[in-house]
Design a protein around this motif. Structure first.
Motif, mmCIF file in Angstrom:
data_model
loop_
_atom_site.group_PDB
_atom_site.id
_atom_site.type_symbol
_atom_site.label_atom_id
_atom_site.label_comp_id
_atom_site.label_asym_id
_atom_site.label_seq_id
_atom_site.Cartn_x
_atom_site.Cartn_y
_atom_site.Cartn_z
ATOM 1 N N SER A 29 0.846 -1.199 0.000
ATOM 2 C CA SER A 29 0.000 0.000 0.000
ATOM 3 C C SER A 29 0.879 1.246 0.000
ATOM 4 N N GLU A 30 0.216 2.375 -0.214
ATOM 5 C CA GLU A 30 0.925 3.656 -0.185
ATOM 6 C C GLU A 30 1.551 3.897 1.188
ATOM 7 N N SER A 31 0.827 3.565 2.237
ATOM 8 C CA SER A 31 1.340 3.771 3.594
ATOM 9 C C SER A 31 2.581 2.922 3.857
ATOM 10 N N ASP A 32 2.547 1.665 3.380
ATOM 11 C CA ASP A 32 3.703 0.787 3.578
ATOM 12 C C ASP A 32 4.942 1.358 2.892
ATOM 13 N N LEU A 33 4.766 1.830 1.680
ATOM 14 C CA LEU A 33 5.894 2.369 0.928
ATOM 15 C C LEU A 33 6.423 3.643 1.584
ATOM 16 N N TYR A 34 5.510 4.479 2.069
ATOM 17 C CA TYR A 34 5.938 5.722 2.721
ATOM 18 C C TYR A 34 6.683 5.414 4.023
ATOM 19 N N GLU A 35 6.153 4.475 4.803
ATOM 20 C CA GLU A 35 6.828 4.107 6.055
ATOM 21 C C GLU A 35 8.206 3.509 5.787
ATOM 22 N N SER A 36 8.320 2.753 4.702
ATOM 23 C CA SER A 36 9.611 2.188 4.324
ATOM 24 C C SER A 36 10.596 3.303 3.979
ATOM 25 N N ALA A 37 10.126 4.313 3.253
ATOM 26 C CA ALA A 37 10.988 5.445 2.907
ATOM 27 C C ALA A 37 11.419 6.204 4.156
ATOM 28 N N GLN A 38 10.496 6.362 5.112
ATOM 29 C CA GLN A 38 10.831 7.051 6.349
ATOM 30 C C GLN A 38 11.907 6.303 7.133
ATOM 31 N N GLU A 39 11.797 5.001 7.168
ATOM 32 C CA GLU A 39 12.791 4.190 7.874
ATOM 33 C C GLU A 39 14.172 4.332 7.223
ATOM 34 N N GLN A 40 14.181 4.356 5.906
ATOM 35 C CA GLN A 40 15.440 4.500 5.186
ATOM 36 C C GLN A 40 16.056 5.886 5.416
ATOM 37 N N GLU A 42 15.627 7.723 8.131
ATOM 38 C CA GLU A 42 16.118 7.736 9.507
ATOM 39 C C GLU A 42 17.455 7.018 9.649
ATOM 40 N N ARG A 43 17.674 6.003 8.813
ATOM 41 C CA ARG A 43 18.917 5.235 8.858
ATOM 42 C C ARG A 43 19.986 5.819 7.928
ATOM 43 N N SER A 44 19.666 6.954 7.299
ATOM 44 C CA SER A 44 20.600 7.614 6.367
ATOM 45 C C SER A 44 20.946 6.728 5.180
ATOM 46 N N ARG A 45 20.020 5.895 4.785
ATOM 47 C CA ARG A 45 20.189 5.079 3.583
ATOM 48 C C ARG A 45 19.588 5.851 2.410
ATOM 49 N N TRP A 46 20.353 6.834 1.948
ATOM 50 C CA TRP A 46 19.814 7.836 1.043
ATOM 51 C C TRP A 46 19.393 7.254 -0.307
ATOM 52 N N GLU A 47 20.218 6.384 -0.883
ATOM 53 C CA GLU A 47 19.882 5.837 -2.198
ATOM 54 C C GLU A 47 18.601 5.009 -2.144
ATOM 55 N N SER A 48 18.464 4.203 -1.103
ATOM 56 C CA SER A 48 17.237 3.406 -0.955
ATOM 57 C C SER A 48 16.038 4.314 -0.717
ATOM 58 N N ALA A 49 16.235 5.355 0.069
ATOM 59 C CA ALA A 49 15.144 6.296 0.338
ATOM 60 C C ALA A 49 14.708 6.992 -0.943
ATOM 61 N N ILE A 50 15.685 7.377 -1.764
ATOM 62 C CA ILE A 50 15.360 8.047 -3.027
ATOM 63 C C ILE A 50 14.536 7.125 -3.920
ATOM 64 N N ARG A 51 14.930 5.868 -4.020
ATOM 65 C CA ARG A 51 14.176 4.923 -4.846
ATOM 66 C C ARG A 51 12.751 4.748 -4.322
ATOM 67 N N SER A 52 12.616 4.640 -3.007
ATOM 68 C CA SER A 52 11.283 4.451 -2.428
ATOM 69 C C SER A 52 10.402 5.675 -2.654
ATOM 70 N N LEU A 53 10.969 6.856 -2.482
ATOM 71 C CA LEU A 53 10.196 8.079 -2.676
ATOM 72 C C LEU A 53 9.800 8.256 -4.137
ATOM 73 N N GLN A 54 10.687 7.881 -5.038
ATOM 74 C CA GLN A 54 10.353 7.962 -6.459
ATOM 75 C C GLN A 54 9.267 6.957 -6.828
ATOM 76 N N LEU A 55 9.341 5.751 -6.232
ATOM 77 C CA LEU A 55 8.295 4.753 -6.459
ATOM 78 C C LEU A 55 6.945 5.233 -5.926
ATOM 79 N N LEU A 56 6.991 5.879 -4.774
ATOM 80 C CA LEU A 56 5.758 6.378 -4.168
ATOM 81 C C LEU A 56 5.078 7.380 -5.088
ATOM 82 N N GLU A 57 5.855 8.275 -5.654
ATOM 83 C CA GLU A 57 5.283 9.278 -6.554
ATOM 84 C C GLU A 57 4.820 8.642 -7.859
ATOM 85 N N GLU A 58 5.559 7.633 -8.305
ATOM 86 C CA GLU A 58 5.198 6.967 -9.564
ATOM 87 C C GLU A 58 3.892 6.196 -9.452
ATOM 88 N N HIS A 59 3.725 5.477 -8.355
ATOM 89 C CA HIS A 59 2.546 4.611 -8.208
ATOM 90 C C HIS A 59 1.361 5.307 -7.539
#
Length: 300
Positions: A29-40, A42-59
């Motif tokens: 779901s949208e919430s799951d993807l957003y929460e995943s991006a937030q976790e990334q 918080e952990r300073s996993r910038w590349e993973s966060a960028i991919r998740s945020l881009q996926l969120l906007e795409e879907h």
């Protein structure tokens, strides 16, 4: 045999497509993807966060997290050391949401991204003189912060922007003095004067103003424009009597920055480009700006 090769190739493509699909659809779901991006984030996993945020906007381009994800994408790009990508994301957000309640953040991050371009690994461990570096990014950053303050003077980011703008104006003014000193070395006295004038007209109340006046005094003197030289000298003496260009007797040292005497033919032909002499340049920072190397870091 040929049919077997095509069958194997087809199976490989199907498996590859399935893997790609699983990678892109690793959320429910949208919430799951957003929460995943937030976790990334918080952990300073910038590349993973960028991919998740881009996926969120795409879907979920019209979902409840879409606008917030666009803002956080700006921060993720900035934190991953991608100032140009951060600026592009900020410009896109401003274009899509010009009336958004947090659009001032996008303007602030544009200024911060440009500001960060001047910082590198060496500048963090060595006391480099930033005022002698290419001022392009500094001018860009100053322009973006100015836009922020003009549009949103009450923004919560205004205080930090003002501090950075003060440093940027001081740095840009000092750069002009460095250039004026260089022109003295090349015997381009009118060009030196124009640099001094530019500081007075555009960077008032910066620590470079005393040197701008001294540059003009020296330049007018070398061009034998004594009236203008004396007039500018009076202003310098009245406002900055401790300027290093004044000797112990209180007289202006007109040799300060002058390379006009006994120049070689090579120096004259090349306008001083290959002149090995290193004349004293105007630099009164130790008198009027003892903290000139201090600058706020480009942290958000």
């Amino acid at each position: 045999m040929r049919a077997l090769v095509f069958l194997i190739a087809g199976l490989f493509l199907v498996l590859l497509s399935a893997c790609s699909s699983n990678e892109q659809q690793d959320f429910t779901s949208e919430s799951d993807l957003y929460e995943s991006a937030q976790e990334q984030l918080e952990r300073s996993r910038w590349e993973s966060a960028i991919r998740s945020l881009q996926l969120l906007e795409e879907h979920f381009p019209f979902g409840k997290y879409a606008e917030q994800a666009q803002l956080e994408l700006i921060y993720a790009h900035f934190s991953s050391g991608e100032p140009d990508a951060a600026t592009a994301s900020a410009d896109r957000f401003i274009r899509l949401h010009p009336q958004h309640r947090n659009v001032d953040y996008a303007y602030y991050m544009k200024g911060l991204a440009a500001y960060s371009k001047d910082e590198n690994f060496l500048s963090q461990i060595m006391p480099l003189d930033q005022t002698q570096r290419d001022p392009g990014a500094a001018r860009e950053s100053l322009s973006y912060f100015t836009q922020l303050l003009n549009r949103y003077p009450d923004s919560p980011y205004a205080t930090d922007a003002k501090k950075r703008m003060l440093y940027l104006r001081n740095r840009l003014a000092r750069y002009e003095i460095h250039v004026a000193n260089y022109y003295f070395k090349r015997g381009a006295y009118l060009a030196s004067i124009n640099r001094g004038k530019y500081v007075l007209e555009n960077y008032q109340e910066t620590p470079a103003v005393p040197d701008a006046l001294a540059v003009m005094v020296q330049g007018y003197h070398l061009l034998e424009m004594d009236e203008l030289s004396d007039r500018t000298l009076a202003v310098l003496r009245l406002n900055y009597p401790d300027h290093p260009a004044f000797n112990k007797s209180g007289e202006f040292d007109f040799q300060h920055g002058d390379v006009s005497g006994e120049r070689s033919w090579l120096s004259m032909v090349t306008f001083g480009l290959f002149d090995k002499r290193d004349p004293r340049g105007f630099d009164s920072r130790r008198v009027y700006d003892p903290q000139y190397q201090d600058a706020p870091r480009a942290t958000q």
